[in-house]
Design an enzyme around this catalytic site. Sequence first.
Site, mmCIF file in Angstrom:
data_model
loop_
_atom_site.group_PDB
_atom_site.id
_atom_site.type_symbol
_atom_site.label_atom_id
_atom_site.label_comp_id
_atom_site.label_asym_id
_atom_site.label_seq_id
_atom_site.Cartn_x
_atom_site.Cartn_y
_atom_site.Cartn_z
ATOM 1 N N HIS A 167 -0.349 23.924 -22.057
ATOM 2 C CA HIS A 167 -0.251 25.352 -21.751
ATOM 3 C C HIS A 167 -1.606 26.050 -21.790
ATOM 4 O O HIS A 167 -1.815 27.092 -21.143
ATOM 5 C CB HIS A 167 0.709 26.031 -22.727
ATOM 6 C CG HIS A 167 1.333 27.285 -22.188
ATOM 7 N ND1 HIS A 167 0.711 28.092 -21.255
ATOM 8 C CD2 HIS A 167 2.525 27.878 -22.436
ATOM 9 C CE1 HIS A 167 1.493 29.126 -20.968
ATOM 10 N NE2 HIS A 167 2.600 29.005 -21.668
ATOM 11 N N HIS A 275 12.782 51.318 -15.336
ATOM 12 C CA HIS A 275 12.239 50.284 -14.439
ATOM 13 C C HIS A 275 13.295 49.185 -14.315
ATOM 14 O O HIS A 275 13.457 48.359 -15.206
ATOM 15 C CB HIS A 275 10.938 49.721 -15.034
ATOM 16 C CG HIS A 275 10.347 48.605 -14.235
ATOM 17 N ND1 HIS A 275 9.534 48.819 -13.145
ATOM 18 C CD2 HIS A 275 10.459 47.256 -14.358
ATOM 19 C CE1 HIS A 275 9.161 47.661 -12.638
ATOM 20 N NE2 HIS A 275 9.706 46.695 -13.360
ATOM 21 N N SER A 277 13.871 46.381 -12.443
ATOM 22 C CA SER A 277 13.577 45.178 -11.663
ATOM 23 C C SER A 277 14.615 44.105 -11.963
ATOM 24 O O SER A 277 15.322 44.155 -12.970
ATOM 25 C CB SER A 277 12.184 44.653 -12.009
ATOM 26 O OG SER A 277 12.152 44.182 -13.350
ATOM 27 N N THR A 278 14.691 43.133 -11.089
ATOM 28 C CA THR A 278 15.608 42.013 -11.303
ATOM 29 C C THR A 278 15.296 41.294 -12.604
ATOM 30 O O THR A 278 16.195 40.884 -13.341
ATOM 31 C CB THR A 278 15.523 41.030 -10.118
ATOM 32 O OG1 THR A 278 15.948 41.701 -8.924
ATOM 33 C CG2 THR A 278 16.405 39.809 -10.346
ATOM 34 N N ASP A 400 8.940 21.367 -1.202
ATOM 35 C CA ASP A 400 9.519 20.347 -0.322
ATOM 36 C C ASP A 400 8.457 19.295 -0.027
ATOM 37 O O ASP A 400 7.479 19.557 0.674
ATOM 38 C CB ASP A 400 10.013 21.017 0.963
ATOM 39 C CG ASP A 400 10.629 20.037 1.949
ATOM 40 O OD1 ASP A 400 10.645 18.809 1.654
ATOM 41 O OD2 ASP A 400 11.088 20.481 3.013
#
Length: 457
Positions: A167, A275, A277-278, A400
């Site tokens: 990380h 706010h 947001s998704t 892909d």
Amino acid sequence: MTLHIIDIAGVIPAVDSDSVLNSANLVTIPLTFFDLPWLLFQPVKRVFFYRLTESKHDHFHSIILPRLKLSLSLVLRNYLPLSGRITWDTNELKPSIVVSPNDAVLVTVAESDADFSHLSGYGQRPVSELHNLLPKLPVSDDSATAFSIQITLFPNQGFSIGVAGHHAVMDGKTSSMFIKAWAHTCKHQLENIASLPDILTPSYDRSLIKDLTGLDEKIIQMVRSLKGNKTNIRSLTPFPARKLANDVVLATLVLSCEDIKKLREQIKNVSPSLHLSTFVISYAYAWTCFVKARGGSGERSVSFLFVGDFRERLDPKLPATYFGNCMFPVGCYNRKAVEFTEEKGLVTAVEILSDLVKGLSSRKIETIVKELAESFDFQKGSTQFGTIAGSTRLGIYESDFGWGRPVKVDVVSIDQGESFSMAERRDESGGVEIGMCLKKTEMDNVMAFFNNVKIRF
């Protein structure tokens, strides 16, 4: 589940004399104050599943595997630090990523007789079986490997690509960019494409990240104090891995685009200025279900956080393709569980997350670093400490390699804490996938709350 290790070998970056980083020379990249908080954390591990019924032994070993390895060698020209390691020279104030000539990414090739459809599904799966599909990431006091890969064949079913990344070398955005770059190279390598698209070409310019207030030293001191190793203050050995019980499972919960829309309207009716947001809605929803499922006293302490991307929030801004970490955790600590279990619990969680997101652009990094240090104290006293990995903006299902998009992607390293993962839904724009890793009994409870509340929309 039986796993056979077929081969373990290094893949060396192809030589590119025109590259900004050249594998023919020693390359040293000092870590920044965005990298240093993650120095001693366990690696980030993900597994990508690709369904391919024609993946018989001969086809896999003569076509698929050689293409994957060749394209890996080619793309590593642009992602050279992944073939290196972290070291901390005694003459240096902080660690660096070091790449020496002929350094390589270790690739394990394996074969499994497990049920591919089950492991790549959305239901509860033993996390131990998913770990079988992931590579080791060697680390010692003196050296920490940057990245490793495991490619596992499921005969006549498909294959998986498991990755483990340090990380301190890269965040989720960089990791996802690399996977997409590798996939792009593999899919198009027969077309003799000389370079990657700009959106997949990493930027290594760290001159824009300036430490004017001694953040490097402060963060190093914080990490050292958490490690508690007084005899070897430069040790790169990570914090001990969490020991997992046999009944720990990983499952993926789904919010459809319509679910998100209904939640947004429900919250707007109560508090229209937030706010919404998704990300905020999905995380708040998953968190409140998690707290409710745990039960217990409403007075118990709970905390949760997320990481904010600062690439566009710095002045000047960093390139969107900046290689490394450019994220910092921000959170809400030492709240009472009852705040999230009562009727207004979802709105409370959204309000907290909304304020935190809005504050990312205005708050100083120094303030966030101070709060990060304090958060470790709250972690010890919290009965639940939620974190989240990933985002709906990383495009993980765009990888892909030439045999179709992955049927599933799992962040397995969420098993190291009370963590969630988040990604865009594979087959629906605007939908969300939320991964959780818990003991089976608690997972059953979370899923019951998650699904029951959705029914009431």
